[in-house]
Write an enzyme that holds these catalytic residues in place. Structure first.
Site, PDB file in Angstrom:
ATOM      1  N   CYS A 141       0.835  -1.204   0.000  1.00 28.04           N
ATOM      2  CA  CYS A 141       0.000   0.000   0.000  1.00 28.04           C
ATOM      3  C   CYS A 141       0.869   1.253   0.000  1.00 28.04           C
ATOM      4  O   CYS A 141       1.382   1.666   1.039  1.00 28.04           O
ATOM      5  CB  CYS A 141      -0.943   0.001   1.204  1.00 28.04           C
ATOM      6  SG  CYS A 141      -2.009   1.452   1.254  1.00 28.04           S
ATOM      7  N   CYS A 144      -0.449   4.115   2.134  1.00 24.61           N
ATOM      8  CA  CYS A 144      -0.237   3.936   3.578  1.00 24.61           C
ATOM      9  C   CYS A 144       1.229   4.171   3.950  1.00 24.61           C
ATOM     10  O   CYS A 144       1.524   4.798   4.966  1.00 24.61           O
ATOM     11  CB  CYS A 144      -0.590   2.514   4.015  1.00 24.61           C
ATOM     12  SG  CYS A 144      -2.064   1.832   3.283  1.00 24.61           S
ATOM     13  N   ASP A 145       2.134   3.632   3.171  1.00 23.58           N
ATOM     14  CA  ASP A 145       3.536   3.537   3.612  1.00 23.58           C
ATOM     15  C   ASP A 145       4.534   4.386   2.820  1.00 23.58           C
ATOM     16  O   ASP A 145       5.698   4.485   3.208  1.00 23.58           O
ATOM     17  CB  ASP A 145       3.988   2.069   3.563  1.00 23.58           C
ATOM     18  CG  ASP A 145       3.164   1.201   4.504  1.00 23.58           C
ATOM     19  OD1 ASP A 145       2.720   1.716   5.539  1.00 23.58           O
ATOM     20  OD2 ASP A 145       2.953   0.010   4.195  1.00 23.58           O
TER      21      ASP A 145
END
Ligand code: NDP
Length: 318
Positions: A141, A144-145
């Protein structure tokens, strides 16, 4: 002792942000929710580290902590959270009919309404080096990261819309993005392809796959292989993003709930209604486009409100 199955008013299958948000709303509306957590209690977020994009956490929060807090919030209003996996369903097509759900192949329950929040599972390549470094620089992701790799060199695998979108997202944050596409063309829409090819810091490699992810505890590099020539090349990177698709967790609903070609549940218009009265779907199991904790939570809220209205209607008609 009676052998009749336990009667549940609101059954929620799955315990990610969608399931727990549905539980918070359902419990506060006195719909007596029971959550069966599934095999991965807390869902996909329990496999991530820092969550920086969920509103209300100015300092960020780690995924497992956030999921424990969501569970506690649901329990505070009386949600019954149980470890267990729905393994079979027999949905009633009648308005007001009871839906039968088997838990762990052994226990049967009947529910007046069911909210499905079983999520989706990111696909991985399956290389041992990739699996070993999940959480150590390998992520599925970018939204997300990606931030953790600000100003660094990263790589992304995949040629669909997700990979193209995430590559351009990463290119805004990172120094350089090497994009590995296994065929000689991308599957992404022409518009997304254009965004990729016109972004100067995306190094697009066709016919290229990963031979090995390099690094012991954390990702330090990548050995790539050209699948036409066999030529290998090593590059230094700190983050590797796998964007080769997700698999919605919908096997047990096959033949009963409408799904698209990829297996995502189809919901009616803007609602969370499936084709079965009283059965609702929220979170990634019905969303292949946004797939964020906050959007999943939003649809969990919607599912609980839809369930509440459904139960109110059948109680009025009874
Ligand atoms: P897709 O299934 O569309 O694409 C997967 C990509 O990964 C393909 O390029 C595929 O290659 C590649 N791939 C699969 N397995 C491997 C492997 N083992 N090694 C290397 N590459 C591999 O998934 P997406 O997640 O991109 O998209 C899912 C759906 O969501 C699509 O319908 C998409 O259009 C939609 N979507 C829409 C968005 C939007 O409109 N903004 C944003 C994101 C997704 P190959 O082509 O060779 O099979």
């Amino acid at each position: 002792m009676s052998n009749s199955p336990e009667h549940i008013k609101t059954l929620i299958i799955g315990s990610g942000p969608a399931g727990y948000t549905a539980a918070i709303y359902a419990a506060r509306a006195d719909l007596k929710p029971v959550v069966y957590t599934g095999l991965e209690p807390g869902g996909q977020l329990t496999t991530t580290t820092e969550v920086d994009n969920f509103p209300g956490y100015p300092e960020g929060v780690d995924g497992p902590t956030m999921m424990v807090q969501l569970q506690q919030q649901a329990e505070r209003f009386g949600t019954d959270v149980r470890i267990g996996m729905a393994t079979a369903v027999a949905f009633s097509k009648e308005v007001g009919g009871l839906h039968r759900v088997t838990i762990d192949d052994t226990k049967e329950v009947v529910a007046e309404t069911v909210i499905i929040s079983t999520g989706a599972t990111a696909k991985y390549l399956g290389l041992p080096s990739e699996q070993r470094l999940r959480g150590g620089g390998v992520s599925a992701c970018a939204v997300c990261d990606g931030f953790f790799y600000k100003g660094q060199d990263v790589a992304i695998v995949g040629g669909g819309d997700t990979a193209a979108e995430e590559a351009t997202y990463l290119a805004n944050i990172c120094k350089n993005v090497t994009m590995l596409v296994r065929k000689d063309q991308m599957r992404a829409s022409k518009a997304m392809q254009h965004r990729v090819t016109s972004t100067p810091n995306i190094d697009l490699r066709y016919n290229t796959e990963i031979d090995e992810v390099l690094g012991d505890q954390v990702v330090e590099g990548l050995r790539m292989v050209n699948n036409q020539t066999g030529a290998k090349e090593e590059i230094a990177i700190t983050g590797l993003f796998i964007a080769i698709g997700h698999k919605p967790n919908t096997e047990i609903f096959a033949g009963q709930l409408d799904m698209d070609d990829a297996g995502y549940l189809i919901t009616e218009g803007k609602s969370t209604k499936t084709n079965i009265p009283g059965v609702f779907a929220s979170g990634d199991v019905q969303d292949k486009e946004y797939r964020q904790a906050v959007t999943a939570a939003g649809t969990g809220c919607m599912a609980a409100l839809d369930a509440e209205r459904y139960l109110a209607t059948i109680e009025t008609e009874a």
